[in-house]
Design a protein around this motif. Structure first.
Motif, mmCIF file in Angstrom:
data_model
loop_
_atom_site.group_PDB
_atom_site.id
_atom_site.type_symbol
_atom_site.label_atom_id
_atom_site.label_comp_id
_atom_site.label_asym_id
_atom_site.label_seq_id
_atom_site.Cartn_x
_atom_site.Cartn_y
_atom_site.Cartn_z
ATOM 1 N N GLY A 99 -9.482 8.958 -3.786
ATOM 2 C CA GLY A 99 -8.817 8.890 -5.080
ATOM 3 C C GLY A 99 -9.740 9.437 -6.146
ATOM 4 N N GLN B 66 -8.161 4.612 -12.820
ATOM 5 C CA GLN B 66 -7.186 4.172 -11.827
ATOM 6 C C GLN B 66 -7.882 3.602 -10.590
ATOM 7 O OE1 GLN B 66 -4.934 7.010 -9.359
ATOM 8 N NE2 GLN B 66 -3.060 6.060 -10.147
ATOM 9 N N ASP C 172 -7.630 2.161 -6.541
ATOM 10 C CA ASP C 172 -6.885 2.513 -5.341
ATOM 11 C C ASP C 172 -5.816 1.470 -5.025
ATOM 12 O OD1 ASP C 172 -8.302 4.915 -4.605
ATOM 13 O OD2 ASP C 172 -9.987 3.636 -4.064
ATOM 14 N N GLY D 174 2.970 1.686 -10.222
ATOM 15 C CA GLY D 174 1.793 2.341 -10.782
ATOM 16 C C GLY D 174 0.711 1.403 -11.255
ATOM 17 N N GLY D 175 0.889 0.081 -11.083
ATOM 18 C CA GLY D 175 -0.138 -0.851 -11.512
ATOM 19 C C GLY D 175 0.434 -2.147 -12.024
ATOM 20 N N ARG E 213 -3.627 -3.290 -19.175
ATOM 21 C CA ARG E 213 -2.972 -2.525 -18.125
ATOM 22 C C ARG E 213 -4.012 -2.092 -17.098
ATOM 23 N NH1 ARG E 213 1.781 -1.453 -15.410
ATOM 24 N NH2 ARG E 213 1.632 0.603 -14.435
ATOM 25 N N ASP F 165 -4.078 0.379 -13.893
ATOM 26 C CA ASP F 165 -3.368 1.390 -13.121
ATOM 27 C C ASP F 165 -3.930 1.449 -11.698
ATOM 28 O OD1 ASP F 165 -1.740 2.214 -15.275
ATOM 29 O OD2 ASP F 165 -3.362 3.475 -16.053
ATOM 30 N N ALA F 166 -3.054 1.723 -10.756
ATOM 31 C CA ALA F 166 -3.484 1.775 -9.359
ATOM 32 C C ALA F 166 -2.551 2.669 -8.552
ATOM 33 C CB ALA F 166 -3.516 0.374 -8.757
ATOM 34 N N ARG F 167 -3.100 3.230 -7.481
ATOM 35 C CA ARG F 167 -2.283 4.041 -6.581
ATOM 36 C C ARG F 167 -1.307 3.192 -5.776
ATOM 37 N NH1 ARG F 167 -5.046 7.335 -2.454
ATOM 38 N NH2 ARG F 167 -3.057 8.449 -2.445
ATOM 39 N N ASN G 249 -0.464 5.540 -0.615
ATOM 40 C CA ASN G 249 0.047 5.244 -1.953
ATOM 41 C C ASN G 249 0.984 4.044 -1.888
ATOM 42 O OD1 ASN G 249 2.662 6.123 -1.183
ATOM 43 N ND2 ASN G 249 2.121 8.249 -1.635
#
Length: 412
Positions: free
Chosen positions: A3, A8, A10, A126-127, A135, A137-139, A310
């Motif tokens: 990643g 962001q 994983d 997305g998170g 917030r 964010d993550a894969r 993902n």
């Protein structure tokens, strides 16, 4: 898992109970480069629980994963007792306290991979958004929060209160007593009719865990009644001492229903669901640890794959495993209908009394949810523990829909 290095992550795991904690541990071991965080609303991982299982419930990988923790181990089998007989079975037994679970995870996981006492306000593919508006964010996101029974599902409830007692003198037990049903089956529960038994774990020479458990039609608990019964059982066995811990639980015993519709009500597109939220539990016994361990290894292997994973891929993986588990455990839901719908309240004990008189290897496979077709025939044949007409009606029934939600004692 690969990643871009940036804000962001994983992977985000929402819920640090048994399922979420084991996934975090497995990912840390199998995919050390994965940038992840496990978020738990409570002050500790695992809450206030004790998880137990048979040694044969786990494969070699699952056993290795749980060996990360200091477990209570009994290698000389366990005992069961019913009005008509007592018996010792040879299968080894294991137990893990949430205190040990929390302490070991805190030791193993990187500080940046843990967020305790943190509320998640919202999550998506997305998170997640935290309660304070932050917030992350993550894969990929995995939802391991508690499953809330739906009216789309049917069943009853397993209700229990257990006390950890520090005895004044050695208690004399060498093996667990998994089920002592030589207790009053028609005693008041504050919950209507039920099948009742006592569960006992000798944790050390002078410490014992005594739990009063019953299968009931409604998710209600009168703690004062259960505490009094637990203490009475301990006194009758000569175990006097100080109560140094207590655990309560109200668990759904799913006997049927529309599983897809129930999951759809809580499914978030692109978000994987694991633990009880994904339906990974034994329908009749409510055991969760063997399924949580296996899922943790499968998810960690997918995360560790060269191409990574993902959110949609992990969601599809968990959904397929959940669907497979539901179809593979239909036999146990049918037995649950027999228990709740075919057996008269005072005679529900006969269902378990019949079962535990069968071959020990059959009992092992039952708890691991791996009963063969021959096992199933043996469980259903012989002198029926319930009236035949009632059994037929239960077999054809879709089960009694859940009418209400459990109180705070419900656990993940």
């Amino acid at each position: 898992m690969s990643g871009d290095k940036g804000a962001q992550l994983d992977l985000v795991i929402v819920g640090g109970g048994l399922a979420g904690g084991l996934i975090a541990l497995a990912v840390q071991r199998r995919a050390p480069d994965c940038r992840f965080v496990v978020i738990e609303a409570g002050e500790t991982f695992g809450g206030n629980h004790r998880w137990s299982w048979f040694a044969t419930d786990l494969d070699d990988e699952g056993t290795e994963l749980l060996d990360e923790f200091t477990l209570n181990r009994w290698n000389e089998g366990y005992e069961i007792a019913f009005p008509r007989y007592e018996r010792q079975l040879q299968t080894g037994y294991r137990s893990l306290s949430s205190d040990v679970f929390h302490e070991r995870l805190v030791d193993i996981l990187p500080p940046e991979a843990m967020r305790l006492a943190t509320r998640v306000e919202d999550l998506d593919a997305g998170g997640v958004t935290l309660g304070d508006g932050t917030r992350i964010d993550a894969r990929a996101v995995i939802d391991c929060r508690t499953f809330r029974p739906s009216k789309k599902l049917a069943g009853g409830w397993q209700v229990f209160l257990g006390q950890h007692i520090k005895c004044e003198e050695p208690h004399g037990l060498t093996r667990p007593v998994i089920m002592d049903a030589r207790v009053d089956q028609l005693a008041p529960h504050g919950n209507g009719s039920a099948y009742r038994f006592v569960y006992v774990l000798p944790l050390s020479e002078d410490e014992v865990f005594v739990e009063d458990t019953y299968y009931a039609d409604q998710p209600r608990m009168d703690k004062s009644i259960l505490r009094a019964r637990t203490q009475d059982y301990a006194r009758r066995n000569g175990w006097r001492g100080e109560v140094i811990g207590e655990e309560t639980g109200i668990l759904p015993v799913v006997t049927g229903g529309d599983f897809d519709a129930a999951l759809d009500a809580q499914r978030i597109p692109g978000v994987a669901m694991a633990g009880t939220r994904g339906g990974f539990t034994h329908p009749l016994t409510s055991y969760t640890l063997p399924f949580a361990a296996r899922n943790a290894m499968v998810i960690a292997d997918r995360v560790a794959a060269e191409t990574g994973a993902n959110g949609e891929e992990l969601a599809a993986l968990c959904e397929a495993r959940s669907d497979s588990h539901w179809h593979a455990t239909g036999f146990y839901r049918m037995l649950g209908r027999m228990l709740f719908e075919a057996a008269q309240p005072g005679k529900r004990v006969d269902v378990f009394q019949h079962f535990y008189n069968l071959d020990g290897a059959l009992v092992e496979r039952f708890y691991a949810a791996k009963s063969s077709w021959i096992d199933r025939l043996r469980i259903l044949t012989g002198r029926p523990p319930v009236a035949v007409p009632s059994a037929i009606r239960a077999l054809l029934s879709r089960g009694t829909p859940f009418q209400s939600q459990p109180s705070k004692e419900n656990r993940a």
